[in-house]
Design a protein around this motif. Sequence first.
Motif, mmCIF file in Angstrom:
data_model
loop_
_atom_site.group_PDB
_atom_site.id
_atom_site.type_symbol
_atom_site.label_atom_id
_atom_site.label_comp_id
_atom_site.label_asym_id
_atom_site.label_seq_id
_atom_site.Cartn_x
_atom_site.Cartn_y
_atom_site.Cartn_z
ATOM 1 N N THR A 7 7.865 100.747 99.063
ATOM 2 C CA THR A 7 7.048 99.828 99.846
ATOM 3 C C THR A 7 7.836 99.324 101.048
ATOM 4 O OG1 THR A 7 5.888 97.694 99.824
ATOM 5 C CG2 THR A 7 7.786 97.928 98.360
ATOM 6 N N THR A 8 7.172 99.127 102.146
ATOM 7 C CA THR A 8 7.823 98.595 103.345
ATOM 8 C C THR A 8 7.409 97.149 103.603
ATOM 9 O OG1 THR A 8 6.025 99.472 104.727
ATOM 10 C CG2 THR A 8 7.969 100.866 104.426
ATOM 11 N N GLY A 9 6.517 96.641 102.764
ATOM 12 C CA GLY A 9 6.055 95.270 102.957
ATOM 13 C C GLY A 9 6.977 94.265 102.294
ATOM 14 N N ASN A 10 6.890 93.025 102.732
ATOM 15 C CA ASN A 10 7.674 91.949 102.140
ATOM 16 C C ASN A 10 6.820 91.169 101.156
ATOM 17 O OD1 ASN A 10 9.941 92.574 103.683
ATOM 18 N ND2 ASN A 10 9.274 91.258 105.376
ATOM 19 N N SER A 11 7.477 90.452 100.275
ATOM 20 C CA SER A 11 6.776 89.700 99.254
ATOM 21 C C SER A 11 5.957 88.562 99.858
ATOM 22 C CB SER A 11 7.786 89.130 98.250
ATOM 23 O OG SER A 11 7.146 88.269 97.328
ATOM 24 N N GLU A 48 14.804 92.375 101.405
ATOM 25 C CA GLU A 48 13.500 92.619 102.002
ATOM 26 C C GLU A 48 12.811 93.731 101.195
ATOM 27 O OE1 GLU A 48 12.478 90.909 105.265
ATOM 28 O OE2 GLU A 48 13.904 89.745 104.077
ATOM 29 N N GLY A 49 11.551 93.563 100.900
ATOM 30 C CA GLY A 49 10.833 94.582 100.148
ATOM 31 C C GLY A 49 10.782 94.320 98.659
ATOM 32 N N CYS A 50 11.575 93.368 98.157
ATOM 33 C CA CYS A 50 11.502 93.014 96.737
ATOM 34 C C CYS A 50 10.198 92.269 96.474
ATOM 35 C CB CYS A 50 12.686 92.139 96.338
ATOM 36 S SG CYS A 50 14.210 93.051 96.082
ATOM 37 N N LEU A 51 9.546 92.622 95.376
ATOM 38 C CA LEU A 51 8.258 92.028 95.055
ATOM 39 C C LEU A 51 8.336 91.268 93.739
ATOM 40 C CD1 LEU A 51 5.879 95.040 95.885
ATOM 41 C CD2 LEU A 51 6.566 93.154 97.389
ATOM 42 N N SER A 52 7.453 90.301 93.568
ATOM 43 C CA SER A 52 7.356 89.586 92.308
ATOM 44 C C SER A 52 6.720 90.497 91.267
ATOM 45 C CB SER A 52 6.503 88.323 92.482
ATOM 46 O OG SER A 52 5.162 88.679 92.801
ATOM 47 N N THR A 53 6.748 90.069 90.016
ATOM 48 C CA THR A 53 6.149 90.856 88.932
ATOM 49 C C THR A 53 4.668 91.099 89.196
ATOM 50 O OG1 THR A 53 7.738 89.982 87.329
ATOM 51 C CG2 THR A 53 5.701 90.906 86.453
ATOM 52 N N LEU A 54 3.969 90.060 89.618
ATOM 53 C CA LEU A 54 2.541 90.195 89.897
ATOM 54 C C LEU A 54 2.293 91.191 91.020
ATOM 55 C CD1 LEU A 54 -0.443 89.214 89.646
ATOM 56 C CD2 LEU A 54 0.129 87.466 91.342
ATOM 57 N N GLU A 55 3.042 91.069 92.096
ATOM 58 C CA GLU A 55 2.849 91.954 93.245
ATOM 59 C C GLU A 55 3.150 93.403 92.883
ATOM 60 O OE1 GLU A 55 3.957 89.382 97.144
ATOM 61 O OE2 GLU A 55 5.513 89.505 95.605
ATOM 62 N N GLN A 82 1.681 74.848 97.961
ATOM 63 C CA GLN A 82 3.063 74.366 97.991
ATOM 64 C C GLN A 82 3.541 74.141 99.428
ATOM 65 O OE1 GLN A 82 4.852 73.505 95.378
ATOM 66 N NE2 GLN A 82 3.371 74.142 93.842
ATOM 67 N N LEU A 83 3.167 75.053 100.334
ATOM 68 C CA LEU A 83 3.594 74.921 101.732
ATOM 69 C C LEU A 83 2.931 73.728 102.400
ATOM 70 C CD1 LEU A 83 3.531 78.676 102.817
ATOM 71 C CD2 LEU A 83 5.549 77.251 102.399
ATOM 72 N N GLN A 84 1.708 73.426 102.006
ATOM 73 C CA GLN A 84 1.002 72.284 102.569
ATOM 74 C C GLN A 84 1.543 70.953 102.046
ATOM 75 O OE1 GLN A 84 -3.130 72.937 101.679
ATOM 76 N NE2 GLN A 84 -3.235 74.838 102.872
ATOM 77 N N ASN A 85 2.325 71.025 100.971
ATOM 78 C CA ASN A 85 2.834 69.795 100.359
ATOM 79 C C ASN A 85 4.368 69.741 100.327
ATOM 80 O OD1 ASN A 85 0.410 68.154 98.977
ATOM 81 N ND2 ASN A 85 -0.041 70.344 98.861
ATOM 82 N N GLY A 86 4.974 70.260 101.375
ATOM 83 C CA GLY A 86 6.405 70.063 101.555
ATOM 84 C C GLY A 86 7.301 71.244 101.296
ATOM 85 N N ALA A 87 6.793 72.293 100.641
ATOM 86 C CA ALA A 87 7.636 73.472 100.397
ATOM 87 C C ALA A 87 7.887 74.194 101.721
ATOM 88 C CB ALA A 87 6.962 74.415 99.403
ATOM 89 N N VAL A 88 8.939 74.980 101.754
ATOM 90 C CA VAL A 88 9.261 75.741 102.959
ATOM 91 C C VAL A 88 9.287 77.224 102.633
ATOM 92 C CG1 VAL A 88 10.600 73.882 103.994
ATOM 93 C CG2 VAL A 88 11.741 75.515 102.507
ATOM 94 N N THR A 89 9.060 78.030 103.657
ATOM 95 C CA THR A 89 9.096 79.473 103.481
ATOM 96 C C THR A 89 10.530 79.926 103.255
ATOM 97 O OG1 THR A 89 7.168 79.757 104.912
ATOM 98 C CG2 THR A 89 8.561 81.691 104.550
ATOM 99 N N HIS A 90 10.716 80.762 102.232
ATOM 100 C CA HIS A 90 12.040 81.272 101.900
ATOM 101 C C HIS A 90 12.207 82.683 102.444
ATOM 102 C CE1 HIS A 90 13.180 78.421 98.387
ATOM 103 N NE2 HIS A 90 12.349 77.826 99.228
ATOM 104 N N GLN A 91 13.242 82.887 103.228
ATOM 105 C CA GLN A 91 13.600 84.232 103.653
ATOM 106 C C GLN A 91 14.434 84.882 102.546
ATOM 107 O OE1 GLN A 91 12.361 85.532 106.230
ATOM 108 N NE2 GLN A 91 11.760 83.865 107.576
ATOM 109 N N SER A 92 14.481 86.208 102.534
ATOM 110 C CA SER A 92 15.281 86.902 101.523
ATOM 111 C C SER A 92 16.764 86.687 101.796
ATOM 112 C CB SER A 92 14.971 88.397 101.537
ATOM 113 O OG SER A 92 15.497 89.000 102.707
#
Length: 264
Positions: A170-174, A184-191, A221-231
């Motif tokens: 896969t070339t997409g990001n999680s 980059e490219g690592c996916l969660s279990t669900l994904e 989570q992002l709307q309530n204070g969480a931030v986007t995590h880069q790999s």
Amino acid sequence: MANNNILCEEDKSLEDEVWNDLIGIPSDVPHHRDVCERCRRPSTVCWCPHLPSTPLNPKSRVVILQHPAEEKRCLQTAKMLSLGLATNKCLVFRGKKFPAPKHEATLREILDDPRSLLLYPSKNSVPLEEISMEGGPFNLILLDGTWSQAKAIYASNSALHHMRQVKLITTGNSNYVIRTQPTEGCLSTLETAAEVLSIVECDDVYREQLLKPLHALCDFQLQNGAVTHQSKEFLIKTNKYPKLIGRRLRKLLRQTEVTETERQ
């Protein structure tokens, strides 16, 4: 002596006041937030409305070998997967040793089944796209945990080494942007499961429907204070990673670079 008696009486009076105050405290149980009975999340952050209206029923099934520590995480995607699929289409076995006496005989049968495919990027794994879909339905086995936990499970379970092993190209990001991925490219279990099911079932509905709860969770989570995590890989390449890089992470990054080169 008289002064001592006065002090003792004052201490006793003060003690009586303290006990009277304690007696006056109401015995009502503190109010807790309502919890959804399905996802076990607080009702205000429940993602169940975003699950498929009818659980998806693929021909193949997903089998998750879950590290015990993963079950304790408040944010985990394996639960979304199990609720998004029909009964018996997502089996979860927890532990570090597989199969173990505590697991049903079903797991040993699954691991010995020639139709079982282990999703793991070993040196013997081949791209999933190269597997003939005529050999299905498949048992799609995923290791659920951090990268180091998944690696430890694979290393300590010889039964996994003899299975057919496949990897997801896969070339997409999680989309799990509120949790840091190693590369980059690592996916969660669900994904990973959604992507694999879409391929083996030749139907994009799994990718489209199963990921909706994850998107809803991250948006909230992002709307309530969480931030986007880069790999970690991105942070290292941009000189923003705040820690020293261990040998394990260096090795993983080198493997990623080799994979990217092969793709090109």
